[in-house]
Design a protein around this motif. Structure first.
Motif, mmCIF file in Angstrom:
data_model
loop_
_atom_site.group_PDB
_atom_site.id
_atom_site.type_symbol
_atom_site.label_atom_id
_atom_site.label_comp_id
_atom_site.label_asym_id
_atom_site.label_seq_id
_atom_site.Cartn_x
_atom_site.Cartn_y
_atom_site.Cartn_z
ATOM 1 N N LEU A 1 42.015 -58.298 94.503
ATOM 2 C CA LEU A 1 42.557 -58.776 93.238
ATOM 3 C C LEU A 1 41.840 -58.133 92.058
ATOM 4 C CD1 LEU A 1 42.253 -62.463 94.331
ATOM 5 C CD2 LEU A 1 44.406 -61.249 94.121
ATOM 6 N N ARG B 1 42.035 -58.578 84.724
ATOM 7 C CA ARG B 1 41.895 -57.643 83.591
ATOM 8 C C ARG B 1 40.885 -58.102 82.553
ATOM 9 N NH1 ARG B 1 45.749 -53.679 83.839
ATOM 10 N NH2 ARG B 1 47.616 -54.196 85.034
ATOM 11 N N CYS C 1 37.046 -56.868 89.900
ATOM 12 C CA CYS C 1 37.690 -56.908 91.207
ATOM 13 C C CYS C 1 37.093 -58.015 92.075
ATOM 14 C CB CYS C 1 37.507 -55.550 91.869
ATOM 15 S SG CYS C 1 38.324 -55.383 93.456
ATOM 16 N N LYS D 1 55.699 -64.277 93.475
ATOM 17 C CA LYS D 1 55.273 -64.688 92.131
ATOM 18 C C LYS D 1 55.531 -66.176 91.897
ATOM 19 C CE LYS D 1 54.003 -60.662 90.615
ATOM 20 N NZ LYS D 1 52.603 -60.361 90.595
ATOM 21 N N GLU E 1 45.995 -59.613 89.219
ATOM 22 C CA GLU E 1 46.910 -58.659 89.859
ATOM 23 C C GLU E 1 46.484 -58.492 91.316
ATOM 24 O OE1 GLU E 1 47.664 -53.851 89.846
ATOM 25 O OE2 GLU E 1 46.469 -54.742 88.241
ATOM 26 N N ARG F 1 46.281 -56.235 94.158
ATOM 27 C CA ARG F 1 46.347 -54.776 94.320
ATOM 28 C C ARG F 1 46.635 -54.336 95.752
ATOM 29 N NH1 ARG F 1 41.459 -52.382 90.715
ATOM 30 N NH2 ARG F 1 42.429 -52.727 88.686
#
Length: 140
Positions: A13, A16, A35, A56, A72, A74
């Protein structure tokens, strides 16, 4: 139950920006940007569990559901037939030399370990880590 449909999975994950997140019954906690690796397991229906994490829109049930709403996703890694998520979280912390646990007991409300979420101080180590631990990267 198919043998290849059981095992451990790691969610990679990215957050940001740092933020406070309330995850279920855990108290609000600050998650710094960067991360994270989340260790989970499925004793059956591994594929369905991962598909759920990828969606989602879902009812928030596990701690990870709250973080997934803000971060997010990844990558997803899997290792068939292995179930010791506490041991894997310990190995990850040792390998990454990461003492950061945000927050305590995240993903570990049903065990005695400190948590199943590990902060990754250097993302450059991820591909080496995956190979070292024997995980397979899923196409998402």
């Amino acid at each position: 139950m198919k043998p290849h449909d059981t095992g451990l999975y790691l969610l990679i994950l990215a957050l940001r920006r740092g933020r406070v997140i309330k995850a279920g019954k855990l108290p609000e906690n600050y998650f710094k940007s960067g991360c994270y690796l989340y260790v989970g397991r499925a004793k059956n229906s591994l594929r369905k569990r991962i598909e759920r994490h990828l969606r989602k829109r879902k009812k928030r049930f596990w701690h990870i559901d709250y973080l997934l709403a803000k971060a997010e996703l990844r990558e997803v890694w899997v290792k068939a037939g292995l179930f010791d998520e506490c041991g894997m979280a310990r190995r990850l912390r040792r390998y990454l030399k990461s003492s950061t646990l945000s927050p305590k007991k995240f993903g570990a409300s049903d065990c005695r370990c400190p948590g199943h979420l590990v902060y990754v101080p250097d993302e450059g180590e991820l591909s080496t880590l995956r190979k070292h631990l024997g995980f397979v990267k899923l196409k998402t």
